[in-house]
Design an enzyme around this catalytic site. Structure first.
Site, short mmCIF file in Angstrom:
data_model
loop_
_atom_site.label_atom_id
_atom_site.label_comp_id
_atom_site.label_asym_id
_atom_site.label_seq_id
_atom_site.Cartn_x
_atom_site.Cartn_y
_atom_site.Cartn_z
CG ASP A 127 -9.49 2.26 -0.77
OD1 ASP A 127 -9.01 1.14 -1.03
OD2 ASP A 127 -8.93 3.09 -0.03
CG ASP A 173 -2.30 0.56 0.96
OD1 ASP A 173 -2.40 1.42 0.09
OD2 ASP A 173 -3.26 0.14 1.63
C1 GLA Z 1 -5.84 1.74 2.05
C2 GLA Z 1 -6.24 0.62 1.11
C3 GLA Z 1 -7.32 -0.20 1.73
C4 GLA Z 1 -6.83 -0.77 3.04
C5 GLA Z 1 -6.37 0.37 3.93
C6 GLA Z 1 -5.69 -0.15 5.18
O1 GLA Z 1 -6.87 2.65 2.20
O2 GLA Z 1 -6.62 1.14 -0.13
O3 GLA Z 1 -7.70 -1.26 0.86
O4 GLA Z 1 -5.79 -1.67 2.80
O5 GLA Z 1 -5.44 1.21 3.29
O6 GLA Z 1 -5.28 0.87 6.01
#
Ligand code: GLA
Length: 714
Positions: free
Chosen positions: A518, A461
């Site tokens: 997301d 991430d």
């Molecule tokens: C980001 C990612 C999510 C999740 C969160 C965890 O927002 O896009 O899918 O993994 O971090 O903190």
């Protein structure tokens, strides 16, 4: 095939010196295949310009094409038209954006006049080296045409005898041919990635300078130049993608004389002082078959060349983020894993929250040590359980980030990128990835987790923009990933950045999947994944069935719409399976079974975006590599203006072949669908020509629903 042409023989010693007065030398080159031709011409040893880019030029003489391309000169102009070269130069009195902006260390502007030095040719590649001996500069232009996927891969390299400072270096500059009228560019935001915008050309420059330090939601590095009438299935299109994760700059400029050119490079000011500078790869292609012609080449290139691993069967994902967030409890996670396995999941991904004291997003990034409060016996009991269910185990990292509330920050405050008092993003800061000690620390900690646990997958991430834009950051993360991949060869990596903020061919050279967004809102997903298909194949594009009430939009959608939407790409689940009703479980199992039955051909298929006659319908067709079968998804994004559904015209079929077409989900027709369109009761056998010309008559349906059409060549 590279066919160099020399209209006049050059002796190597003359090549550097330029022509004698009154002499005119023209060099030409051709790179092409059966889908496109690119013709370059240079005069008097200066940098070449593209004099033709379009359908294969066939029998025409390349020299004649170069000669015929010369424009007239009229009042108000210079006596010679400055070439729109692969790196336009101010020294040629070029009035637009130059391909290089540089200064010496005294701050004086450098305006090189590059002259031909030498070239290297191979089957599909051409390297042209130009020099300005007075300034001690050498410019190398690398051009390659990929043999199967017909993409031009273009890179520019600048070498300097002395240290200089470069503000802008463009990858080889291409024209937007005069018969094009419009550009489609990409913007977006969190939960709405890859928004397309169609703009007419206008005098002046359209500039996108992405100084976020990452690819970012708002700046997908792509562009399509086309005529007004071009659509998914017809017309001419020129498509571009800059394969770089550190933020790009794009300039599309229409000069006062009407010519237009397209430049891509690193974001301005991200290259430091030095002696060597190189762009990332600019991918470009010409299509005579609308946007799909280009999209298919990008999709295949990613699928078959950048990410070879996706030829293996793609497992159904389960990701626990929207089920438990930071609240990790081993027993609860085990029972969720069991339910996910029952639904059909094959890979369980433990998301954020397993390390340090990570109970929320204010703390612990950088402390990549398993939290003993949540996992008193380490991850092994959970991994063993997951594996006993037949699932692979995956885990979340955000390696480039640090919280001030972390042991890492307390030990190494100097590892932070940028000022100590900068504004945080999601309460966090970035590490300086250009430092060897930072990368070693991260390597050691990630490797320790991978060595001591049976882990087959990393979700990688990157949840904030950077405080300073600098190419060293992306180069650093590339180096770290490359090092991990050399050792942990079987571990696949997903590129995530608050959803789709790091999607580009640079990161896809080293990862196997992208977390597109997301947003698990199926309606938003339909739009995002449809636009992403302009560049991305299904095999790398993650799409998950989210919670009944979407966590990022608050909307509620039926499980059928959510499940079929995820089944259009690399399928997964991300809800708490304990919230599912019996009916929802049944539907989800059935669609997952369907996906598993079809994934091996579907993940290798071309996604063809359909030109829907109804703007309320978003539709696409996945056509198998061998053309023998297809599946089309037609999503009703809102209620239509007209009463009757407009027939859905398919594409890319064999006109003379007969196809058997069936409705995979015909039982989903609502009660308000009262008539008897044939597909509601049985399959139809019709020609490819009919399917492409008249189209398929579908039953009436509610908004936020989807029809799934399967077709087989008979
Ligand atoms: C980001 C990612 C999510 C999740 C969160 C965890 O927002 O896009 O899918 O993994 O971090 O903190």
């Amino acid at each position: 095939m590279t066919l160099p042409h020399f209209s006049q023989a050059m002796s190597p010693d003359r090549a550097h010196t330029g022509p004698e007065p009154g002499e005119m030398r023209v060099r030409t080159w051709h790179l092409g295949d059966d889908r496109q031709s690119l013709v370059l011409a240079s005069r008097n040893n200066r940098l070449p310009e593209v004099v033709y880019w379009g359908p294969p030029v066939g029998g025409s003489s390349i020299d004649e094409i170069a000669a015929a391309a010369r424009y007239d000169v009229t009042g108000g102009m210079q006596d010679e038209i400055a070439p729109l070269s692969l790196s336009p130069e101010a020294s040629m009195t070029f009035q637009g954006q130059t391909g290089l902006t540089a200064r010496n260390l005294d701050g004086e502007v450098i305006a090189p006049a590059f002259l031909f030095s030498h070239e290297e040719k191979q089957q599909n590649t051409l390297k042209l080296v130009y020099q300005d001996n007075g300034l001690g500069l050498s410019l190398t232009l690398d051009l390659e045409l990929t043999p199967h996927t017909s993409l031009f891969k273009l890179r520019t390299r600048l070498d300097s005898r002395e240290d200089i400072s470069v503000d802008w270096l463009a990858a080889p500059v291409l024209p937007a041919p005069d018969h094009t009228d419009e550009m489609i560019e990409f913007s977006g935001r969190w939960c709405s990635e890859l928004l397309t915008r169609r703009l007419p050309f206008a005098p002046g420059a359209r500039v996108r300078d992405n100084r976020t330090g990452r690819t970012d939601h708002a700046h997908f590095p792509g562009l399509i130049v086309c005529s007004k009438s071009a659509s998914n299935t017809t017309g001419e299109a020129y498509a571009f993608h800059y394969g770089w994760s550190g933020g790009h700059k794009m300039v599309v400029e229409e000069l006062a004389d009407g010519r237009r050119h397209v430049q891509f490079g690193h974001a301005s000011g991200t290259m430091e002082k030095g002696k060597s500078f190189e762009t990332a790869t600019l991918y470009a292609t010409y299509s005579a078959q609308g946007f799909n012609g280009a999209a298919v080449r990008f999709q295949r290139h990613v699928r078959d060349h950048l990410v070879a691993e996706t030829r293996q069967t793609r497992p159904v994902h389960y990701n626990c983020w929207e089920a438990v967030y930071f609240d990790h409890d081993v027993d609860e996670l085990k029972s969720i894993a069991s339910l996910a396995a029952d639904l059909g999941a094959e890979r369980f991904v433990l998301d954020d929250g397993w390390f340090g004291h990570r109970d929320d997003d204010t703390t612990s990034l950088g402390d990549w040590v398993i939290d003993p409060r949540k996992f008193p016996d380490g991850l092994t009991p959970l991994i063993d359980h997951v594996k006993s269910l037949g699932l692979e185990f995956g885990i979340w990292f955000e390696p480039e980030m640090i919280n001030k509330d972390s042991d890492l920050f307390r030990a190494h405050p100097d590892w932070l990128l940028g000022a100590l008092d900068q504004t945080p993003g999601r309460q966090q800061f970035a590490l300086d990835m250009s430092r060897n000690d930072v990368r070693d620390y991260l390597y050691d900690h990630i490797a320790a987790i991978l060595e001591t646990n049976d882990i087959g997958y990393i979700k990688w991430d990157h949840n904030r923009v950077l405080p300073v834009a600098d190419a060293g950051q992306a180069e650093g993360v590339y180096a770290l990933i490359d090092r991990l991949r050399r050792v942990f060869t079987a571990v696949e990596i997903e590129s995530c950045a608050s959803g789709g903020a790091r999607i580009d061919f640079g990161i896809l050279e080293r990862t196997q999947r992208v977390w597109l967004s997301d947003s698990n809102d199926a309606l938003e997903r339909q739009r995002i994944q449809h636009d992403a298909a302009l560049f991305l194949p299904a095999s790398v594009t993650g799409s998950h069935v989210g919670p009944r009430k979407c966590h990022t939009s608050g909307r509620i959608f039926d499980i059928r719409f959510r499940a079929w939407t995820a089944a259009q790409r690399h399928m997964g689940f991300e809800m708490d399976p304990r919230e599912l009703t019996g009916e929802e479980v049944d539907v989800l199992k059935e669609v997952t079974r369907w996906w598993k039955d079809n994934r091996d051909w579907m993940m290798q298929a071309d996604i063809l975006r359909l030109d829907s006659a109804d703007p309320a319908v978003t539709a696409e067709q996945h056509l198998a590599e061998d053309g023998e079968r297809f599946v089309a998804f037609a999503a009703q994004m809102r209620t239509s203006d007209q009463t009757l559904p407009r027939p859905l015209r398919l594409t890319g079929l064999d006109a003379s072949a007969t196809y058997r077409v069936s409705l995979a989900n015909r039982n989903d027709a609502p009660r308000l669908s009262r008539g008897e369109p044939l597909l509601k009761s049985r399959d139809i056998d019709v020609s490819g020509q009919y399917l492409m010309s008249h189209g398929v008559v579908l039953p009436w349906r509610f908004p936020d629903t989807i029809w799934v059409l399967e077709g087989h060549k008979l």
